[in-house]
Design a protein around this motif. Structure first.
Motif, PDB file in Angstrom:
ATOM      1  N   SER A   1       0.836  -1.211   0.000  1.00  0.00           N
ATOM      2  CA  SER A   1       0.000   0.000   0.000  1.00  0.00           C
ATOM      3  C   SER A   1       0.863   1.251   0.000  1.00  0.00           C
ATOM      4  CB  SER A   1      -0.911   0.017   1.229  1.00  0.00           C
ATOM      5  OG  SER A   1      -1.797  -1.055   1.218  1.00  0.00           O
ATOM      6  N   GLN A   2       1.918   1.236   0.792  1.00  0.00           N
ATOM      7  CA  GLN A   2       2.798   2.402   0.856  1.00  0.00           C
ATOM      8  C   GLN A   2       3.640   2.540  -0.407  1.00  0.00           C
ATOM      9  OE1 GLN A   2       3.953   3.629   5.041  1.00  0.00           O
ATOM     10  NE2 GLN A   2       3.914   1.385   5.120  1.00  0.00           N
ATOM     11  N   MET A   3       4.032   1.399  -0.994  1.00  0.00           N
ATOM     12  CA  MET A   3       4.737   1.460  -2.278  1.00  0.00           C
ATOM     13  C   MET A   3       3.858   2.138  -3.327  1.00  0.00           C
ATOM     14  SD  MET A   3       6.518  -2.311  -2.606  1.00  0.00           S
ATOM     15  CE  MET A   3       6.903  -2.065  -4.333  1.00  0.00           C
ATOM     16  N   LEU A   4       2.584   1.741  -3.344  1.00  0.00           N
ATOM     17  CA  LEU A   4       1.651   2.332  -4.306  1.00  0.00           C
ATOM     18  C   LEU A   4       1.487   3.832  -4.069  1.00  0.00           C
ATOM     19  CD1 LEU A   4      -1.089  -0.446  -4.345  1.00  0.00           C
ATOM     20  CD2 LEU A   4       0.418   0.187  -6.234  1.00  0.00           C
ATOM     21  N   LEU A   5       1.318   4.214  -2.820  1.00  0.00           N
ATOM     22  CA  LEU A   5       1.139   5.634  -2.505  1.00  0.00           C
ATOM     23  C   LEU A   5       2.383   6.435  -2.886  1.00  0.00           C
ATOM     24  CD1 LEU A   5      -0.763   7.746  -1.454  1.00  0.00           C
ATOM     25  CD2 LEU A   5      -0.024   7.204   0.862  1.00  0.00           C
ATOM     26  N   SER A   6       3.557   5.880  -2.593  1.00  0.00           N
ATOM     27  CA  SER A   6       4.797   6.550  -2.976  1.00  0.00           C
ATOM     28  C   SER A   6       4.880   6.717  -4.492  1.00  0.00           C
ATOM     29  CB  SER A   6       6.001   5.758  -2.463  1.00  0.00           C
ATOM     30  OG  SER A   6       7.199   6.280  -2.976  1.00  0.00           O
ATOM     31  N   SER A   7       4.522   5.666  -5.209  1.00  0.00           N
ATOM     32  CA  SER A   7       4.559   5.719  -6.682  1.00  0.00           C
ATOM     33  C   SER A   7       3.569   6.739  -7.230  1.00  0.00           C
ATOM     34  CB  SER A   7       4.248   4.337  -7.268  1.00  0.00           C
ATOM     35  OG  SER A   7       5.216   3.425  -6.877  1.00  0.00           O
ATOM     36  N   ILE A   8       2.384   6.801  -6.622  1.00  0.00           N
ATOM     37  CA  ILE A   8       1.364   7.756  -7.064  1.00  0.00           C
ATOM     38  C   ILE A   8       1.830   9.190  -6.814  1.00  0.00           C
ATOM     39  CG2 ILE A   8      -0.950   8.631  -6.552  1.00  0.00           C
ATOM     40  CD1 ILE A   8      -1.731   5.644  -6.101  1.00  0.00           C
ATOM     41  N   VAL A   9       2.408   9.446  -5.647  1.00  0.00           N
ATOM     42  CA  VAL A   9       2.901  10.785  -5.328  1.00  0.00           C
ATOM     43  C   VAL A   9       4.039  11.158  -6.279  1.00  0.00           C
ATOM     44  CG1 VAL A   9       4.064  12.189  -3.571  1.00  0.00           C
ATOM     45  CG2 VAL A   9       2.128  10.741  -2.931  1.00  0.00           C
ATOM     46  N   HIS A  10       4.926  10.206  -6.532  1.00  0.00           N
ATOM     47  CA  HIS A  10       6.025  10.443  -7.483  1.00  0.00           C
ATOM     48  C   HIS A  10       5.462  10.786  -8.866  1.00  0.00           C
ATOM     49  CE1 HIS A  10       9.779   9.903  -9.657  1.00  0.00           C
ATOM     50  NE2 HIS A  10       9.158   9.033 -10.436  1.00  0.00           N
ATOM     51  N   PHE A  11       4.478   9.997  -9.321  1.00  0.00           N
ATOM     52  CA  PHE A  11       3.856  10.243 -10.622  1.00  0.00           C
ATOM     53  C   PHE A  11       3.142  11.585 -10.642  1.00  0.00           C
ATOM     54  CE2 PHE A  11       0.012   9.983 -13.253  1.00  0.00           C
ATOM     55  CZ  PHE A  11       0.595   9.824 -14.504  1.00  0.00           C
ATOM     56  N   ARG A  12       2.406  11.884  -9.594  1.00  0.00           N
ATOM     57  CA  ARG A  12       1.606  13.116  -9.530  1.00  0.00           C
ATOM     58  C   ARG A  12       2.470  14.365  -9.578  1.00  0.00           C
ATOM     59  NH1 ARG A  12      -1.309  17.124  -9.369  1.00  0.00           N
ATOM     60  NH2 ARG A  12      -2.617  17.851  -7.671  1.00  0.00           N
ATOM     61  N   LEU A  13       3.566  14.350  -8.837  1.00  0.00           N
ATOM     62  CA  LEU A  13       4.391  15.557  -8.744  1.00  0.00           C
ATOM     63  C   LEU A  13       5.582  15.547  -9.687  1.00  0.00           C
ATOM     64  CD1 LEU A  13       4.242  16.121  -4.892  1.00  0.00           C
ATOM     65  CD2 LEU A  13       2.835  17.150  -6.683  1.00  0.00           C
ATOM     66  N   GLY A  14       5.955  14.372 -10.189  1.00  0.00           N
ATOM     67  CA  GLY A  14       7.043  14.294 -11.165  1.00  0.00           C
ATOM     68  C   GLY A  14       8.395  14.703 -10.623  1.00  0.00           C
ATOM     69  N   LEU A  15       8.651  14.415  -9.361  1.00  0.00           N
ATOM     70  CA  LEU A  15       9.913  14.805  -8.736  1.00  0.00           C
ATOM     71  C   LEU A  15      10.735  13.563  -8.389  1.00  0.00           C
ATOM     72  CD1 LEU A  15       8.600  17.516  -6.246  1.00  0.00           C
ATOM     73  CD2 LEU A  15       9.791  17.903  -8.406  1.00  0.00           C
ATOM     74  N   PRO A  16      12.061  13.711  -8.355  1.00  0.00           N
ATOM     75  CA  PRO A  16      12.890  12.600  -7.859  1.00  0.00           C
ATOM     76  C   PRO A  16      12.430  12.222  -6.451  1.00  0.00           C
ATOM     77  CG  PRO A  16      14.262  14.368  -8.732  1.00  0.00           C
ATOM     78  CD  PRO A  16      12.859  14.882  -8.692  1.00  0.00           C
ATOM     79  N   THR A  17      12.301  10.926  -6.196  1.00  0.00           N
ATOM     80  CA  THR A  17      11.735  10.463  -4.934  1.00  0.00           C
ATOM     81  C   THR A  17      12.608   9.387  -4.316  1.00  0.00           C
ATOM     82  OG1 THR A  17       9.516  10.876  -5.807  1.00  0.00           O
ATOM     83  CG2 THR A  17       9.655   9.468  -3.874  1.00  0.00           C
ATOM     84  N   ALA A  18      12.805   9.476  -3.008  1.00  0.00           N
ATOM     85  CA  ALA A  18      13.494   8.427  -2.247  1.00  0.00           C
ATOM     86  C   ALA A  18      12.553   7.969  -1.140  1.00  0.00           C
ATOM     87  CB  ALA A  18      14.796   8.955  -1.649  1.00  0.00           C
ATOM     88  N   ASN A  19      12.544   6.663  -0.899  1.00  0.00           N
ATOM     89  CA  ASN A  19      11.684   6.085   0.135  1.00  0.00           C
ATOM     90  C   ASN A  19      12.500   5.779   1.382  1.00  0.00           C
ATOM     91  OD1 ASN A  19       9.321   6.024  -1.482  1.00  0.00           O
ATOM     92  ND2 ASN A  19      10.112   4.222  -2.522  1.00  0.00           N
ATOM     93  N   PHE A  20      11.987   6.257   2.518  1.00  0.00           N
ATOM     94  CA  PHE A  20      12.631   6.015   3.811  1.00  0.00           C
ATOM     95  C   PHE A  20      11.618   5.374   4.749  1.00  0.00           C
ATOM     96  CE2 PHE A  20      15.483   9.019   1.982  1.00  0.00           C
ATOM     97  CZ  PHE A  20      16.713   8.805   2.585  1.00  0.00           C
TER      98      PHE A  20
END
Length: 195
Positions: free
Chosen positions: A70-89
């Motif tokens: 669920s959190q992987m999906l949310l992270s991916s959606i936020v990354h897609f929505r904002l189009g910014l480099p993303t790191a997961n912690f």
């Protein structure tokens, strides 16, 4: 965004670097930030090439395979929505037992192990209505992520254990370059600032 008060004198050129790096925290309900137009506006104001995201996985939600996905999906959606480099912690990793932390980090490194854990979770929930369907949905999403080569690469973060702060800084350095003289937020730096 924290800005210097209007009455503050203009900082010298060396001190002005302090105001070039800002952390904007949107605690709690990420959907209120990520899925509102305010987030796009903030990215526009900061500049698309001058912003990045650090997505924090909740430690307790991450302890189940479906919660992790669920959190992987949310992270991916936020990354897609904002189009910014993303790191997961993985935030507050010190709250987890060492075995649980190791298991979660393994899921982040090896999606095949996560898929096996999802199947196991599905088998354990087969007595609940929809438990198997939920896990099957998560497995489908996981396969989609594998096909798209989305790998979470989760990094543990703990202010209590002083773990992960240097990784946050490294992520920013990799994206924006420089910052070799920036403080990394460890206790020694904080104590020095208080003096």
């Amino acid at each position: 965004i924290r800005r210097p008060p209007r009455s503050t004198p203009k900082p010298s050129s060396a001190a002005s670097d302090v105001y070039k790096r800002q952390v904007v925290d949107t605690p709690g309900q990420v959907e209120l930030f990520a899925f509102r137009e305010a987030s796009s506006h903030l990215v526009h104001v900061l500049g698309q090439g001058r912003a990045c995201l650090i997505f924090l996985f909740d430690p307790l939600l991450s302890s189940t395979p479906s919660g992790f996905v669920s959190q992987m999906l949310l992270s991916s959606i936020v990354h897609f929505r904002l189009g910014l480099p993303t790191a997961n912690f993985l935030s507050k990793s010190d709250l987890l037992e060492p075995e649980t932390l190791e298991k979660i980090l393994e899921w982040g490194d090896n999606l095949d192990i996560l898929e096996a854990a999802l199947y196991e979770e599905s088998a354990n929930q087969s007595g609940f209505d929809g438990g198997g369907q939920r896990a099957e949905f998560a497995i489908g999403q996981l396969r989609m992520m594998q096909h798209a080569a989305i790998q979470p690469g989760l990094i543990p973060l703990s202010s209590e254990m002083e773990e992960g702060q240097a990784d946050v800084l490294s992520f920013a350095q990799n994206i924006f370059g420089g910052m070799s003289d920036a403080k990394d937020g460890f206790a020694g730096d904080i104590e020095h600032e208080r003096q």
